[in-house]
Design a protein around this motif. Structure first.
Motif, PDB file in Angstrom:
ATOM      1  N   ALA A  16       0.892  -1.322   0.048  1.00 35.19           N
ATOM      2  CA  ALA A  16      -0.010  -0.024   0.060  1.00 35.19           C
ATOM      3  C   ALA A  16       0.904   1.289  -0.092  1.00 35.19           C
ATOM      4  O   ALA A  16       0.517   2.252  -0.652  1.00 35.19           O
ATOM      5  N   GLU A  17       2.024   1.363   0.704  1.00 35.63           N
ATOM      6  CA  GLU A  17       2.733   2.519   0.778  1.00 35.63           C
ATOM      7  C   GLU A  17       3.516   2.559  -0.626  1.00 35.63           C
ATOM      8  O   GLU A  17       3.576   3.837  -0.866  1.00 35.63           O
ATOM      9  N   LYS A  18       3.842   1.554  -1.220  1.00 37.83           N
ATOM     10  CA  LYS A  18       4.468   1.773  -2.706  1.00 37.83           C
ATOM     11  C   LYS A  18       3.248   2.313  -3.839  1.00 37.83           C
ATOM     12  O   LYS A  18       3.990   3.191  -4.468  1.00 37.83           O
ATOM     13  N   ILE A  19       2.160   1.714  -3.616  1.00 36.29           N
ATOM     14  CA  ILE A  19       1.172   2.378  -4.389  1.00 36.29           C
ATOM     15  C   ILE A  19       1.125   3.823  -4.043  1.00 36.29           C
ATOM     16  O   ILE A  19       0.827   4.558  -5.200  1.00 36.29           O
ATOM     17  N   ASP A  20       1.058   4.222  -2.979  1.00 38.92           N
ATOM     18  CA  ASP A  20       0.493   5.403  -2.686  1.00 38.92           C
ATOM     19  C   ASP A  20       2.043   6.369  -3.154  1.00 38.92           C
ATOM     20  O   ASP A  20       1.561   7.505  -3.528  1.00 38.92           O
ATOM     21  N   GLU A  21       3.149   5.857  -3.070  1.00 40.22           N
ATOM     22  CA  GLU A  21       4.214   6.635  -3.604  1.00 40.22           C
ATOM     23  C   GLU A  21       3.815   6.724  -5.205  1.00 40.22           C
ATOM     24  O   GLU A  21       4.330   7.833  -5.655  1.00 40.22           O
ATOM     25  N   VAL A  22       3.595   5.704  -5.950  1.00 43.35           N
ATOM     26  CA  VAL A  22       3.417   5.720  -7.247  1.00 43.35           C
ATOM     27  C   VAL A  22       2.317   6.878  -7.561  1.00 43.35           C
ATOM     28  O   VAL A  22       2.383   7.766  -8.590  1.00 43.35           O
ATOM     29  N   ARG A  23       1.353   6.678  -6.801  1.00 42.59           N
ATOM     30  CA  ARG A  23       0.068   7.845  -6.956  1.00 42.59           C
ATOM     31  C   ARG A  23       0.732   9.201  -6.863  1.00 42.59           C
ATOM     32  O   ARG A  23       0.406  10.040  -7.841  1.00 42.59           O
ATOM     33  N   SER A  24       1.693   9.506  -5.774  1.00 44.98           N
ATOM     34  CA  SER A  24       1.918  10.784  -5.640  1.00 44.98           C
ATOM     35  C   SER A  24       3.038  11.214  -6.733  1.00 44.98           C
ATOM     36  O   SER A  24       3.077  12.486  -7.344  1.00 44.98           O
ATOM     37  N   LEU A  25       3.755  10.275  -7.387  1.00 47.46           N
ATOM     38  CA  LEU A  25       4.577  10.717  -8.420  1.00 47.46           C
ATOM     39  C   LEU A  25       3.609  11.035  -9.782  1.00 47.46           C
ATOM     40  O   LEU A  25       4.029  11.862 -10.432  1.00 47.46           O
ATOM     41  N   PHE A  26       2.566  10.280 -10.070  1.00 50.29           N
ATOM     42  CA  PHE A  26       1.773  10.452 -11.168  1.00 50.29           C
ATOM     43  C   PHE A  26       1.279  11.798 -10.790  1.00 50.29           C
ATOM     44  O   PHE A  26       1.111  12.542 -11.727  1.00 50.29           O
ATOM     45  N   GLU A  27       0.680  12.117  -9.573  1.00 50.77           N
ATOM     46  CA  GLU A  27      -0.017  13.466  -9.485  1.00 50.77           C
ATOM     47  C   GLU A  27       0.818  14.649  -9.424  1.00 50.77           C
ATOM     48  O   GLU A  27       0.394  15.587  -9.629  1.00 50.77           O
ATOM     49  N   ALA A  28       1.939  14.393  -9.398  1.00 47.69           N
ATOM     50  CA  ALA A  28       2.829  15.506  -9.341  1.00 47.69           C
ATOM     51  C   ALA A  28       3.202  15.876 -10.835  1.00 47.69           C
ATOM     52  O   ALA A  28       3.858  17.068 -10.889  1.00 47.69           O
ATOM     53  N   ALA A  29       3.029  15.343 -11.763  1.00 45.62           N
ATOM     54  CA  ALA A  29       3.510  15.555 -13.113  1.00 45.62           C
ATOM     55  C   ALA A  29       3.012  16.794 -13.768  1.00 45.62           C
ATOM     56  O   ALA A  29       3.705  17.366 -14.524  1.00 45.62           O
ATOM     57  N   GLY A  35       2.904  20.515 -20.501  1.00 41.76           N
ATOM     58  CA  GLY A  35       1.785  20.171 -21.275  1.00 41.76           C
ATOM     59  C   GLY A  35       1.095  19.047 -20.664  1.00 41.76           C
ATOM     60  O   GLY A  35       0.072  18.378 -21.183  1.00 41.76           O
ATOM     61  N   VAL A  36       1.440  18.409 -19.309  1.00 42.74           N
ATOM     62  CA  VAL A  36       0.627  17.619 -18.641  1.00 42.74           C
ATOM     63  C   VAL A  36      -0.409  18.399 -17.905  1.00 42.74           C
ATOM     64  O   VAL A  36       0.120  19.141 -16.889  1.00 42.74           O
ATOM     65  N   GLU A  37      -1.715  18.531 -18.608  1.00 42.52           N
ATOM     66  CA  GLU A  37      -2.667  19.299 -17.807  1.00 42.52           C
ATOM     67  C   GLU A  37      -3.362  18.669 -16.376  1.00 42.52           C
ATOM     68  O   GLU A  37      -3.590  19.450 -15.652  1.00 42.52           O
ATOM     69  N   ALA A  38      -3.561  17.450 -16.446  1.00 44.03           N
ATOM     70  CA  ALA A  38      -4.223  16.849 -15.460  1.00 44.03           C
ATOM     71  C   ALA A  38      -3.831  15.388 -15.270  1.00 44.03           C
ATOM     72  O   ALA A  38      -3.578  14.787 -16.058  1.00 44.03           O
ATOM     73  N   VAL A  39      -3.944  14.806 -14.114  1.00 44.21           N
ATOM     74  CA  VAL A  39      -3.892  13.599 -13.814  1.00 44.21           C
ATOM     75  C   VAL A  39      -4.954  12.899 -12.749  1.00 44.21           C
ATOM     76  O   VAL A  39      -5.191  13.747 -11.682  1.00 44.21           O
ATOM     77  N   GLU A  40      -5.559  11.844 -13.132  1.00 47.56           N
ATOM     78  CA  GLU A  40      -6.684  11.680 -12.540  1.00 47.56           C
ATOM     79  C   GLU A  40      -6.288   9.745 -12.126  1.00 47.56           C
ATOM     80  O   GLU A  40      -5.928   9.248 -12.868  1.00 47.56           O
ATOM     81  N   TRP A  41      -6.226   9.387 -10.739  1.00 49.27           N
ATOM     82  CA  TRP A  41      -6.213   8.354 -10.140  1.00 49.27           C
ATOM     83  C   TRP A  41      -7.427   7.821  -9.534  1.00 49.27           C
ATOM     84  O   TRP A  41      -8.028   8.222  -9.133  1.00 49.27           O
ATOM     85  N   GLN A  66       2.613  17.917 -28.313  1.00 49.36           N
ATOM     86  CA  GLN A  66       3.838  18.237 -27.603  1.00 49.36           C
ATOM     87  C   GLN A  66       3.742  17.886 -26.212  1.00 49.36           C
ATOM     88  O   GLN A  66       4.909  17.705 -25.809  1.00 49.36           O
ATOM     89  N   GLY A  67       2.938  18.116 -25.693  1.00 49.84           N
ATOM     90  CA  GLY A  67       2.879  17.858 -24.096  1.00 49.84           C
ATOM     91  C   GLY A  67       3.122  16.324 -23.889  1.00 49.84           C
ATOM     92  O   GLY A  67       3.881  15.941 -22.873  1.00 49.84           O
ATOM     93  N   ARG A  68       2.500  15.396 -24.660  1.00 52.46           N
ATOM     94  CA  ARG A  68       2.974  14.090 -24.480  1.00 52.46           C
ATOM     95  C   ARG A  68       4.560  13.899 -24.886  1.00 52.46           C
ATOM     96  O   ARG A  68       4.906  13.089 -24.098  1.00 52.46           O
ATOM     97  N   GLN A  69       4.903  14.508 -25.873  1.00 52.85           N
ATOM     98  CA  GLN A  69       6.296  14.244 -26.039  1.00 52.85           C
ATOM     99  C   GLN A  69       7.147  14.901 -25.324  1.00 52.85           C
ATOM    100  O   GLN A  69       8.341  14.345 -25.001  1.00 52.85           O
ATOM    101  N   ASN A  70       6.623  15.973 -24.530  1.00 50.64           N
ATOM    102  CA  ASN A  70       7.556  16.448 -23.368  1.00 50.64           C
ATOM    103  C   ASN A  70       7.542  15.451 -22.114  1.00 50.64           C
ATOM    104  O   ASN A  70       8.464  15.374 -21.681  1.00 50.64           O
ATOM    105  N   TYR A  71       6.414  14.613 -21.928  1.00 54.08           N
ATOM    106  CA  TYR A  71       6.401  13.722 -20.839  1.00 54.08           C
ATOM    107  C   TYR A  71       7.114  12.569 -20.998  1.00 54.08           C
ATOM    108  O   TYR A  71       7.857  12.024 -20.036  1.00 54.08           O
TER     109      TYR A  71
END
Length: 98
Positions: A16-29, A35-41, A66-71
């Motif tokens: 659960a801790e690792k999954i929470d870490e992954v979520r935080s990394l996605f949500e920080a994008a 070019g990354v406008e939003a992230v929904e988990w 371009q946003g996708r290519q930046n990411y």
């Protein structure tokens, strides 16, 4: 606008801790990558039982190609993958223009 959908099956190493870490990394994008406008988990809660073992989803919105290519090569994405990929049993990635 491009939508980037991930459907995720985590493996037995994914605490659960690792999954929470992954979520935080996605949500920080959106704050890290132009070019990354939003992230929904999301966590599956469908009563239909048709998720085939996929338990989590990520919906990213890119402003444009371009946003996708930046990411994709961005250091924040590489850091995310370093944590995320070892925890994945299977994944579906699906992009479409919106």
């Amino acid at each position: 606008m491009i939508r980037h959908i991930l459907l995720i099956k985590f493996n037995d190493q994914a605490s659960a801790e690792k999954i929470d870490e992954v979520r935080s990394l996605f949500e920080a994008a959106p704050e890290q990558v132009e070019g990354v406008e939003a992230v929904e988990w999301g966590v599956n809660d469908s009563p239909e039982g048709l998720n085939q073992g996929y338990t989590h989803s990520v919906l990213m919105t890119f402003a444009d190609e371009q946003g996708r290519q930046n990411y994709l090569p961005h250091p924040a994405h590489e850091a995310l993958k370093a944590v995320f990929v070892p925890l994945v049993d299977d994944i579906i990635v699906f992009d479409y223009p919106a």
